[in-house]
Design a protein around this motif. Sequence first.
Motif, mmCIF file in Angstrom:
data_model
loop_
_atom_site.group_PDB
_atom_site.id
_atom_site.type_symbol
_atom_site.label_atom_id
_atom_site.label_comp_id
_atom_site.label_asym_id
_atom_site.label_seq_id
_atom_site.Cartn_x
_atom_site.Cartn_y
_atom_site.Cartn_z
ATOM 1 N N ARG A 91 50.900 30.030 26.849
ATOM 2 C CA ARG A 91 50.035 31.029 26.221
ATOM 3 C C ARG A 91 50.425 32.372 26.798
ATOM 4 N N ALA A 92 51.517 32.910 26.248
ATOM 5 C CA ALA A 92 52.123 34.106 26.843
ATOM 6 C C ALA A 92 51.120 35.254 26.941
ATOM 7 N N ASP A 93 50.344 35.470 25.880
ATOM 8 C CA ASP A 93 49.431 36.615 25.881
ATOM 9 C C ASP A 93 48.237 36.412 26.814
ATOM 10 N N ASP A 94 48.051 35.173 27.244
ATOM 11 C CA ASP A 94 46.983 34.895 28.211
ATOM 12 C C ASP A 94 47.519 34.776 29.633
ATOM 13 N N PHE A 95 48.840 34.921 29.813
ATOM 14 C CA PHE A 95 49.460 34.738 31.128
ATOM 15 C C PHE A 95 49.035 33.395 31.730
ATOM 16 N N LEU A 170 40.560 28.738 30.792
ATOM 17 C CA LEU A 170 41.743 29.560 30.531
ATOM 18 C C LEU A 170 41.503 31.016 30.913
ATOM 19 N N ALA A 171 40.296 31.304 31.365
ATOM 20 C CA ALA A 171 39.983 32.672 31.783
ATOM 21 C C ALA A 171 40.556 32.919 33.172
ATOM 22 N N LYS A 172 40.820 34.178 33.479
ATOM 23 C CA LYS A 172 41.469 34.504 34.746
ATOM 24 C C LYS A 172 40.529 34.440 35.939
#
Lengths: 445, 445
Positions: A91-95, A170-172
Amino acid sequence: MIRDPKRLSTSEAIRQQHGRDLTSYHAGRFPDVVLYPKDKEELREIIAYANRIGCPIVPFGLGTSVEGQVVPVQGGISLNFTHMNRILEIRADDFAVRVEPGVTRMQLNRELKKYGLYFPIDPGVDATLGGMAATNASGCSAVRYGSTREQILGMEAILADGSPIRTGSLAKKSSAGYNLTQLLAGSEGTLAVFAELTLRVYGLPETFLYAKAVFPDLQQACKAANRMLYRSIQPSKIELVDAYTIQAINSYKQTKYEEKPTLFLELSGWKSAVTAEVERVKEIIQEEGAGAWSHTFDESFGEQLWDARRHAALAIAALAPEKKLMTTDVCVPLSVLPEAVSFAREVMQAEDLQGAILGHIGDGNYHAVFPIDPSVPEEAAKAAKVNERIVRFALERGGTCSGEHGIGLGKKQYLTEEHGDAVPWMKKIKEAFDPNHILNPGKIF
Amino acid sequence: MIRDPKRLSTSEAIRQQHGRDLTSYHAGRFPDVVLYPKDKEELREIIAYANRIGCPIVPFGLGTSVEGQVVPVQGGISLNFTHMNRILEIRADDFAVRVEPGVTRMQLNRELKKYGLYFPIDPGVDATLGGMAATNASGCSAVRYGSTREQILGMEAILADGSPIRTGSLAKKSSAGYNLTQLLAGSEGTLAVFAELTLRVYGLPETFLYAKAVFPDLQQACKAANRMLYRSIQPSKIELVDAYTIQAINSYKQTKYEEKPTLFLELSGWKSAVTAEVERVKEIIQEEGAGAWSHTFDESFGEQLWDARRHAALAIAALAPEKKLMTTDVCVPLSVLPEAVSFAREVMQAEDLQGAILGHIGDGNYHAVFPIDPSVPEEAAKAAKVNERIVRFALERGGTCSGEHGIGLGKKQYLTEEHGDAVPWMKKIKEAFDPNHILNPGKIF
């Protein structure tokens, strides 16, 4: 359970291979059987079954642990993750990436490169990400990125009774309930078996800059490193090699490195920003009395630099190819590092042991690496003594017995010295999560 | 126990003050007594005593939590840390400090400044470090430094039976046993009471650079922020304010900010490096279609910038001074943020609620902030509905119900939705650590 008999082995060769780790000096035992699950469903069934019959389960990635974590001291099942090595989602945009535990860090980085991303944690060897998560591995980049633990956003884990749980997200970041993610990470397979990891990844820096600085003494090298951190310079790597180690490399590789304490450095980011930053670094390094200084954007120089560091272990291993390399792993408060490194060198010399000292100087974590033959009682005793003195020195000064290798079999007594009052509470968690003691029994405690 | 009767209060005013948090909308109750321990010994005695008689203990820092963490829903003892506010040791060369839990972040930073150091975590209010550790607070700097949890190297904690334990160490990393430090951090006083924290601190950057970029739409603002991270630019702050919020600020402050989605940015480090970096940032921002862009090293501009962000909440509060501000706290995968912010705005508008939306855009954490009167059933129902829709939206997309405020009383149902399969295992830990349920009962679960 295992739906294809090819993914089950009781052959002696395979069992032997799963009976030891990278060091081979931890007293071990073969597993009774090696299973190669191919997905979560199989993993769950195996664990639930093992729990019913009270059979030990020992997760095995690539066997590169160094404290005996993968050694099945009570026999049972060795769980090999070779077939669970899929990168499930980038998930590139989510790093963020979702991977199975058998994916190795190099495999992940090859794939990430296509997206301009990377996973910076580099313990040296090409370990599986599941193994790195289990021991909370780190290495040279921890000074900037932290350990493996800090990279785990969430996971799917199978608990001892076969229950799957999802931790994190999936949150940072998250403040939702108890932080099971960072509890299971570093628990060395004793609380749960990982079925899937969600990892933090980073934009690949435009440029890497490599530098090398030679110091008249250890104290000054350490002081220079400290001043850099003080000035909010964030190197992506900063490593210390002592004079004696450079000497060993020279004699092994016929190189002519100046035989003095040396800092190996890497900065990364935008070329223009790094170019500006390195001037400050050079200034600090020279104010602290460095002799030779060189820096370059040239990748081949960088490879040579990290090669030299790797050569240290090779040079030491070459001294006695029939022996096993033993390594210590203490981590001390930064200000204690020069003294700790000198002390380790003295202790080795007192025992007439030749070895390398490699320091993750930005973290205070360093390794004394020396060859021993664990089957010779005097050598084993010597090694134990050196290890013990180095660990005690660290503990007395507020350090830890393990910076990145974990407890496994090798550091159990020191865990009690370090965290005596907390160990009973760790055990309560173990008891709550694995009442039948099937998950990697005999490790940590 | 409490050796000076002046540090015990049963006065109604004091009890009332300890019966609510910053929001005042969580249904609460007064504690039966407020105790002000002055050291670990008193703390231990109080907790051991409370455990014997089954009396609830609720730690209270400055009462700035927003999910009701400090509200003593079952009465009992409120533990006020005012007298445990000593900075015990500043170990500048180790980048570590030892503090009592009642020290506030601003108090710490005033002291650290003398050493050229700082503690970057800034949740807005001047909370106690104990409180920040308990809820795993973060704020604007998390994009670079992580949350409070990541700053805790170790702690001394008192467990429910009065046992003191030491977790972690003074070393910057450790793989020694289970990670109790990061488990107790964020456990909101339900597993242990902090007696002392060892925190990571950082060299104060030479320079801070402040910037502001106005975008035609939300999507572009988010894309620009994402591209920065992709290019391995590490801002120390990057915040998003939506058009509607700017409008509210303008009408409240008679300012003339352009009423469009706006990014507030801070870079920090060496002046020369930051000067080089900001050119790249500007390039990216402009490629993503930003209109107005300004940047400066001028501190007064910086203060104005962060003031504007703070004004958002004031502007909203001013709309209805007799009401209470309610805030949501979801954190979503980065790519979901623009959609999530638009959705939150729609949901508020559908319920005819005026409010601000403030986004920690580098983390995916944002707050919808709006005034309600919780005593009016329709308003409470409206607020609950808005909160619910925003949380569900986040959970369905891999996010979390709490980025930084914790669960407390306000998010208990959502913790179950988010981590249903893991909650029973969290409860097992609670049971093992606090079998008599005296530590902040009624919170999290």
